[in-house]
Design a protein around this motif. Structure first.
Motif, PDB file in Angstrom:
ATOM      1  N   ALA B  38       0.836  -1.212   0.000  1.00  0.00           N
ATOM      2  CA  ALA B  38       0.000   0.000   0.000  1.00  0.00           C
ATOM      3  C   ALA B  38       0.867   1.258   0.000  1.00  0.00           C
ATOM      4  CB  ALA B  38      -0.938  -0.013   1.207  1.00  0.00           C
ATOM      5  N   ALA B  73      -8.476   5.656  -1.976  1.00  0.00           N
ATOM      6  CA  ALA B  73      -8.610   4.250  -1.573  1.00  0.00           C
ATOM      7  C   ALA B  73      -7.344   3.779  -0.847  1.00  0.00           C
ATOM      8  CB  ALA B  73      -8.875   3.376  -2.801  1.00  0.00           C
ATOM      9  N   LEU B  74      -6.188   4.063  -1.420  1.00  0.00           N
ATOM     10  CA  LEU B  74      -4.919   3.572  -0.857  1.00  0.00           C
ATOM     11  C   LEU B  74      -4.655   4.105   0.551  1.00  0.00           C
ATOM     12  CD1 LEU B  74      -2.724   4.008  -4.071  1.00  0.00           C
ATOM     13  CD2 LEU B  74      -3.336   1.808  -3.014  1.00  0.00           C
ATOM     14  N   HIS B  76      -6.395   4.229   3.005  1.00  0.00           N
ATOM     15  CA  HIS B  76      -7.002   3.408   4.063  1.00  0.00           C
ATOM     16  C   HIS B  76      -6.332   2.040   4.202  1.00  0.00           C
ATOM     17  CE1 HIS B  76     -10.386   6.146   4.665  1.00  0.00           C
ATOM     18  NE2 HIS B  76     -10.349   6.331   3.359  1.00  0.00           N
ATOM     19  N   MET B  77      -5.497   1.670   3.255  1.00  0.00           N
ATOM     20  CA  MET B  77      -5.089   0.263   3.164  1.00  0.00           C
ATOM     21  C   MET B  77      -3.958  -0.216   4.075  1.00  0.00           C
ATOM     22  SD  MET B  77      -5.573  -0.539  -0.894  1.00  0.00           S
ATOM     23  CE  MET B  77      -7.027   0.029  -1.787  1.00  0.00           C
TER      24      MET B  77
END
Lengths: 152, 152
Positions: B38, B73-74, B76-77
């Motif tokens: 990530a 998105a990334l 949170h990963m």
């Protein structure tokens, strides 16, 4: 050559629709690391979803929604890392990736399109339909891996 | 214990709000690989955006929009990969990650919230405001790296 002109030239040479791809100025080993990172995260978020589709894990709509949202972004990330310059970097990519780019691109597009369909279907909340589409995504992963990735 | 009950128990024990985190049943070395993946992709997509914010690359709104969407998105990963079980796996994570979890969580949340603001701002299309928010995201990256990541 001024940076702006160079930028435009790179975009045209690579045939991109809009702009500088993220891969344009990276070294081959970095590109391989980045594309592998995208695959690792696809595995992280698709793994449990696939298990739910196969009935191996209890279905959990909130996990499916979250993971499928992430997958939607991740499904686009690996492909610009498969440039011809990465051909000789050690990885599981088979020679077909570079020898049959049209077929490889078709397999990528099948995958991103099946993921996009999964996003759509998961929004409607019909569990049976979601599970069916999960299996279609799984098939698209497998189809590409079979022809383009060395056996793990 | 039935799978469903086990699932519910894991969720409660880990104190998650909604459901099984992606990390619940993974081995520590896999968690580290996933969280590093990530970070690699955050670098891939934030790198050019940061350079635009700093005036080192020509500003390209279409690249910013695409990359910032992926970053959303990334961002949170990585975090569910920093479980106590990963403490002894070799990585650049400093002891403070495990010794000061509240402070670490605060730094994560600053980052995800600055990225979310960047998504908002980039939708409005005011280049100067976008650049300012890019620098705020960069500061949030740096703040966390300074306290929680070994010097690279």
């Amino acid at each position: 050559m001024k940076p702006k002109l160079l930028h435009a030239t790179v975009a045209v040479v690579l045939g991109t629709a809009c702009a500088l791809p993220a891969s344009a100025q990276q070294k081959p080993d970095v590109l391989v690391k980045q594309r592998q990172a995208a695959m690792v995260l696809q595995g992280k978020y698709f793994g449990p979803v696939r298990a739910m589709g196969q009935g191996k894990l209890p279905y959990d709509a909130s996990v499916v929604t979250r993971n499928v949202g992430y997958l939607d972004a991740l499904s686009h990330m690996p492909w610009d890392g498969f440039t011809p310059a990465t051909k000789d970097v050690k990885s599981a990519a088979m020679a077909a990736v570079y020898a049959e780019p049209a077929k490889f691109k078709e397999a990528q597009e099948r995958f991103t399109s099946e993921v996009a369909k999964l996003v759509e279907v998961s929004r409607k909340g019909d569990e049976a339909a979601v599970k069916q589409q999960i299996l279609a995504v799984d098939k698209a992963c497998g189809g590409c891996h079979e022809n383009f990735r060395e056996k793990q």
